[in-house]
Design a protein around this motif. Structure first.
Motif, PDB file in Angstrom:
ATOM      1  N   MET A   1      35.974  43.100  40.547  1.00 25.97           N
ATOM      2  CA  MET A   1      35.771  42.240  41.345  1.00 25.97           C
ATOM      3  C   MET A   1      34.485  41.190  40.654  1.00 25.97           C
ATOM      4  O   MET A   1      33.901  41.574  39.797  1.00 25.97           O
ATOM      5  CB  MET A   1      34.732  42.764  42.747  1.00 25.97           C
ATOM      6  CG  MET A   1      35.455  43.459  43.617  1.00 25.97           C
ATOM      7  SD  MET A   1      36.455  42.266  44.587  1.00 25.97           S
ATOM      8  CE  MET A   1      35.290  41.735  45.771  1.00 25.97           C
TER       9      MET A   1
ATOM     10  N   ILE B   1      38.554  39.172  43.786  1.00 29.28           N
ATOM     11  CA  ILE B   1      39.164  40.368  42.962  1.00 29.28           C
ATOM     12  C   ILE B   1      39.503  39.219  41.603  1.00 29.28           C
ATOM     13  O   ILE B   1      39.894  37.987  42.017  1.00 29.28           O
ATOM     14  CB  ILE B   1      40.507  40.630  43.548  1.00 29.28           C
ATOM     15  CG1 ILE B   1      40.850  42.011  43.064  1.00 29.28           C
ATOM     16  CG2 ILE B   1      41.494  39.824  43.740  1.00 29.28           C
ATOM     17  CD1 ILE B   1      41.583  42.913  43.616  1.00 29.28           C
TER      18      ILE B   1
ATOM     19  N   GLU C   1      39.958  47.177  44.999  1.00 27.34           N
ATOM     20  CA  GLU C   1      38.780  46.606  44.455  1.00 27.34           C
ATOM     21  C   GLU C   1      37.951  47.638  43.752  1.00 27.34           C
ATOM     22  O   GLU C   1      37.830  48.645  44.186  1.00 27.34           O
ATOM     23  CB  GLU C   1      38.054  45.663  45.533  1.00 27.34           C
ATOM     24  CG  GLU C   1      38.868  44.495  46.237  1.00 27.34           C
ATOM     25  CD  GLU C   1      38.332  44.148  47.204  1.00 27.34           C
ATOM     26  OE1 GLU C   1      38.592  43.254  47.793  1.00 27.34           O
ATOM     27  OE2 GLU C   1      37.386  44.906  48.042  1.00 27.34           O
TER      28      GLU C   1
END
Length: 475
Positions: A211, A216, A188
């Protein structure tokens, strides 16, 4: 590397001996200001210890202010400040409000009850408590954790649980067991720096996925998966560090579906999904795992006493041997005294009641911090949408550096963490994190007021004065 020829003995733990040795080199100025320390892998080979030991040493030196990290460049000696008589005193400023530390307030710790649990463990287990446990860990503790995980909808057995010495070790042993040089790992963006460093130390190729406010970016993730096959994706689906973002239920299920379709594993790092805050779904990703794709790390450092360094990794059957070997090669086992004491505390000292108390404390702090940030800062700064946890991620206007900002606010009495800590590659450094774990209610009110009251001065005087070394991290 000659100055790092450290002779270790059995007098105390290896990481403490190495820490004290390097600290003395810094204090005695045998290591100069801004001198680079050796890379983790090289130093571990020189001394003859594993990478995790050096990671722990560098973290301790960093937390005590002796070194700073420059993302992508390494670890460097900090500048020792004014007090010549006692170099240690400069790092102990009781007037600083700490929004940089992720450790919980010591006021929450159940010290007396845990003392009793330790005494019970020693009394009942006698000498056996100090022997090596070369397996998955203490049977009774793993059984208690299985019971506790049921309350979070995670179904497992004690035979799939490995006791670990904290989440950082969990990431390290999973990486050691699964990741080879040049394997691809998805992360992420932004994410926990400790994970970035571990994957880099194994020679993994890191690909960052942005993100969004509900987790995500699935669209970008799918585009990447069409072209690149990762071995692993590292994720914090609930109250992510540093953003506070939680995945929607849809995205949790979709991520597992994609893992099955494209044949990769998910490494879930769960540090505070025990509490709901304002989330509609704080269930761990593992609780939705019907494909056996999730390797689940559960840390207790944010809800219990972090110095105990204890957690678990729940492992799919086909990976058990690899990760068990990696754990054994790291430190053989987590100390039996810690494991047994944790078991006796969970069994006899109202663990569930304690968790409810901690949830109340964290929730009150989160709600207050969110309110204060909205009222005092959101008109001048962008705030990432969060629905719980202990972190808030904010963004300065374009033309400003978060390193300049955090230095400026430290001079006003508030310690913050610059956003560079949470990115693998960051072109535009305007982000910073406020962590509320350590701060009291009074500190939250005072600290956010200080930021608000001094923000206009910073915005007026620091525009376009970008510090090219803004990814240095000072504490």
């Amino acid at each position: 590397m000659e100055k790092y020829n450290i002779k270790l003995d059995n007098s105390t733990k290896k990481y403490l001996q190495i820490y004290n040795y390097i600290k003395n080199l810094i204090i005695e100025k045998e290591l100069k200001e801004h001198e680079k320390l050796p890379p983790i892998r090289r130093l571990s080979q020189t001394i003859g210890v594993n990478n995790t030991t050096i990671v722990k040493v560098y973290e301790l030196l960093e937390n005590e202010g002796y070194v700073y990290k420059t993302i992508g460049s390494g670890t460097f000696v900090s500048r020792l400040k004014s007090n010549k008589e006692d170099p240690n005193t400069e790092f102990k400023n009781e007037d600083i409000i700490h929004f940089d530390s992720g450790n919980p307030s010591t006021e929450m710790f159940p010290i007396e009850d845990f003392k009793n649990a330790v005494n019970m463990a020693i009394s009942k287990e006698d000498k056996a408590i100090f022997e090596y446990d070369e397996g998955l860990g203490c049977d009774e503790l793993r059984e208690k954790i299985v019971e506790y995980l049921k309350t979070t909808k995670v179904k497992t057995t004690k035979d799939n649980i490995q006791i670990i010495s904290g989440a950082q070790q969990g990431i390290d042993i999973v990486c050691k067991g699964l990741i080879n040089y040049s394997d691809v790992v998805f992360l992420e963006e932004p994410t926990y720096n400790g994970a970035i460093q571990v994957f880099k130390s194994r020679g993994a190729k890191i690909i960052s996925i942005p993100m969004l406010d509900d987790g995500i970016d699935i669209g970008i993730l799918k585009l990447k998966l069409e072209k690149i096959k990762p071995k692993l994706i590292y994720t914090m689906p609930n109250f992510q560090n540093p953003t506070g973002i939680s995945y929607s239920t849809y995205k949790k299920k979709k991520l597992i579906e994609l893992a099955e379709k494209y044949d990769f594993y998910i490494l879930e790092d769960d540090f505070i999904s025990d509490f709901s805050f304002e989330s509609n779904d704080n269930r761990p990703l593992k609780s939705y795992d019907d494909k056996n794709r999730v390797i689940y790390i559960k840390s207790f450092s944010k809800i219990f006493m972090p110095g105990l360094r204890i957690g678990i990794v729940e492992i799919p059957n086909e990976l058990l041997k690899k990760i068990l070997w990696a754990k054994y090669s790291s430190d053989i086992s987590t100390p039996g005294l810690i494991q047994k004491s944790m078991y006796y505390y969970m069994e006899f000292f109202n663990w569930n009641d304690y968790i409810k108390v901690v949830e109340k404390i964290y929730t009150e702090k989160y709600i207050l911090a969110k309110k204060l940030i909205k009222e005092r800062l959101s008109d001048r700064l962008k705030v990432r949408k969060a629905n719980g946890g202990i972190n808030f991620f904010l963004e300065l206007p374009r033309g400003y550096s978060s390193k300049d900002f955090t230095d400026f606010m430290l001079s006003k009495g508030v310690a913050l963490l610059p956003g560079t800590y949470f990115f693998d590659n960051l072109v535009d450094d305007r982000f910073f994190r406020i962590n509320i774990a350590k701060a009291s209610i009074q500190d939250l009110e005072k600290g956010i007021s200080i930021i608000s009251d001094n923000l206009d001065e910073f915005l007026e005087n620091y525009k376009n004065q970008l510090n090219l070394k803004s990814n240095k991290l000072f504490y």
